[in-house]
Design a protein around this motif. Structure first.
Motif, mmCIF file in Angstrom:
data_model
loop_
_atom_site.group_PDB
_atom_site.id
_atom_site.type_symbol
_atom_site.label_atom_id
_atom_site.label_comp_id
_atom_site.label_asym_id
_atom_site.label_seq_id
_atom_site.Cartn_x
_atom_site.Cartn_y
_atom_site.Cartn_z
ATOM 1 N N HIS A 81 0.903 -1.052 -0.141
ATOM 2 C CA HIS A 81 -0.150 -0.051 -0.016
ATOM 3 C C HIS A 81 0.918 1.252 -0.075
ATOM 4 O O HIS A 81 0.670 2.022 -0.608
ATOM 5 C CB HIS A 81 -0.801 0.042 1.266
ATOM 6 C CG HIS A 81 -1.912 1.287 1.589
ATOM 7 N ND1 HIS A 81 -2.643 1.559 0.637
ATOM 8 C CD2 HIS A 81 -1.573 2.429 2.349
ATOM 9 C CE1 HIS A 81 -3.137 2.694 1.009
ATOM 10 N NE2 HIS A 81 -2.634 3.104 1.800
ATOM 11 N N SER A 120 -1.576 -0.614 -5.794
ATOM 12 C CA SER A 120 -1.020 -1.678 -4.710
ATOM 13 C C SER A 120 -1.154 -3.153 -4.952
ATOM 14 O O SER A 120 -0.180 -3.769 -4.498
ATOM 15 C CB SER A 120 -2.012 -1.119 -3.332
ATOM 16 O OG SER A 120 -1.893 0.260 -3.056
ATOM 17 N N SER A 140 -5.908 0.995 5.434
ATOM 18 C CA SER A 140 -6.109 0.947 4.071
ATOM 19 C C SER A 140 -5.358 -0.501 3.429
ATOM 20 O O SER A 140 -5.872 -0.933 2.482
ATOM 21 C CB SER A 140 -4.813 1.922 3.484
ATOM 22 O OG SER A 140 -5.386 3.355 4.026
ATOM 23 N N ALA A 141 -4.355 -0.999 4.163
ATOM 24 C CA ALA A 141 -3.696 -2.375 3.786
ATOM 25 C C ALA A 141 -4.825 -3.235 4.042
ATOM 26 O O ALA A 141 -4.779 -4.317 3.230
ATOM 27 C CB ALA A 141 -2.477 -2.821 4.819
ATOM 28 N N THR A 144 -7.179 -3.134 0.937
ATOM 29 C CA THR A 144 -6.513 -3.760 -0.190
ATOM 30 C C THR A 144 -6.508 -5.338 -0.241
ATOM 31 O O THR A 144 -6.917 -5.928 -1.118
ATOM 32 C CB THR A 144 -5.023 -3.394 -0.218
ATOM 33 O OG1 THR A 144 -4.940 -1.765 -0.373
ATOM 34 C CG2 THR A 144 -4.428 -3.969 -1.500
#
Length: 343
Positions: free
Chosen positions: A100, A110, A328-329, A332
């Motif tokens: 990310h 990503s 955020s990871a 993803t």
């Protein structure tokens, strides 16, 4: 739910590992073993070990080159922050954070970045399998493949995954058509983002199309892990258990097995699992448990502290927020999983 299960499994593994390590271990002998360590050997061990991470940085430059020409100067801090996160967070979250963060820094997907990290892990796994078999056949060690029945299964598994990824790249057009067909059953609002994630993931595997680059990545992987087991060997000399009974090939064997053991998500930084596997292998070389425990703790400190400190240094200079990064990871990862589910 999955996070709670993984956390619970990690706690159980940690407790069992510490019980194995310190139950029936002579504490006085443990401290004597530590006190006898010649710290001068820590200097070359540390330098050689960190050289391996410099090589990892240049390897990532090559893996990302089909997507974007990135500089070592830009990638190395991200690499170290990812490994630091692996040491701190469970379930190898550092891989997702690195993907990310690199995507944001370099302006690339990503998913493509994550695909290069998956390739890294596969090359690492294949390299460790090669070194493991080399140690068993060339090292004249008091342990054979018969003592390690899981080796063949792991070797086949890594080979199969590598083959699948290679076929994805080789038959890219067919793979994309199958993905699009699979996504046709997904809700309309999810089709486009899921398709984009799946397609950019395949784009991240482009290095496999180039035989020269793939070979170079393999050589760099071999060099990286050679640096690591050499550092293990130097610490063994400092402990007084090398070059005999712990030879260079024996150090290679221990390194491959402890790293294969922590390859799957378990405890943060593989704490407990790393030491337990190393102690179990060291017993085959006639090393008493207290000395083996002391040795594996020192080895783990070598591979844990410098990487974590260097990652923390870059983290402080990048002015990042790991809370935002982990969120955020996770997003993803969730999207990637949905894309795979609809292939």
């Amino acid at each position: 739910m999955v996070k709670k299960i993984l956390t619970g499994v990690g706690i159980v593994l940690l407790i069992l590992s510490f019980y194995y390590l310190f139950h029936n271990t002579d504490k006085d002998q443990l401290w004597i073993a530590v006190s006898k360590f010649q710290f001068i050997w820590l200097i070359p061990a540390l330098l050689i070990y960190m050289l391996g991470y410099v090589i990892r940085g240049f390897r990532w430059v090559i893996l990302l080159s089909p997507i974007k020409k990135c500089s070592f100067k830009s990638l190395f801090p991200t690499l170290m922050m990812g490994f630091m996160a692996n040491n701190i967070f469970p379930a190898r979250a550092g891989e997702l954070i690195r993907a990310h963060l690199n995507g944001k820094k370099e302006g690339i997907s990503s998913s493509s970045s994550f695909a290069t990290i998956i390739l890294e892990r596969l090359f690492d796994g294949l390299t460790m399998i090669l070194l493991l078999w080399a140690a068993l056949f060339l090292g004249n060690l008091p342990i054979s493949q018969d003592n390690l029945p899981a080796i063949k299964v792991v070797s086949i598994l890594f080979g199969a995954v590598f083959l699948v990824l290679f076929l994805l790249v080789l038959f890219k057009k067919t793979a994309i058509e199958l993905i699009n067909k699979g996504l046709s059953v997904a809700p309309k609002k999810l089709r486009e983002p899921l398709a984009k994630i799946a397609h950019t993931f395949i784009e991240g595997l482009k290095t496999l199309q180039n035989g020269k680059e793939s070979f170079l990545v393999l050589i760099m992987s071999l060099t990286t892990w050679t640096c690591e087991f050499t550092s293990y060997y130097l610490l063994a000399i400092g402990m007084g258990i090398g070059p005999s009974p712990l030879t260079l090939w024996a150090a290679a064997l221990i390194m491959t097995l402890v790293n294969l053991a922590i390859l799957l998500p378990s405890t943060p930084g593989g704490i407990g699992i790393f030491e337990s596997v190393g102690v179990a292998i060291a017993a085959h070389f006639g090393i008493d448990k207290a000395t083996a425990v002391a040795y594996m703790i020192l080895v783990h400190l070598l591979v844990f502290i410098p990487v974590t400190l260097l990652g923390a240094y870059f983290y402080s200079h990048e002015h990042l927020n790991f809370n935002k990064l982990t969120i955020s990871a996770k997003a993803t990862k969730s999207k990637t999983k949905r894309a795979k589910a609809h292939k």
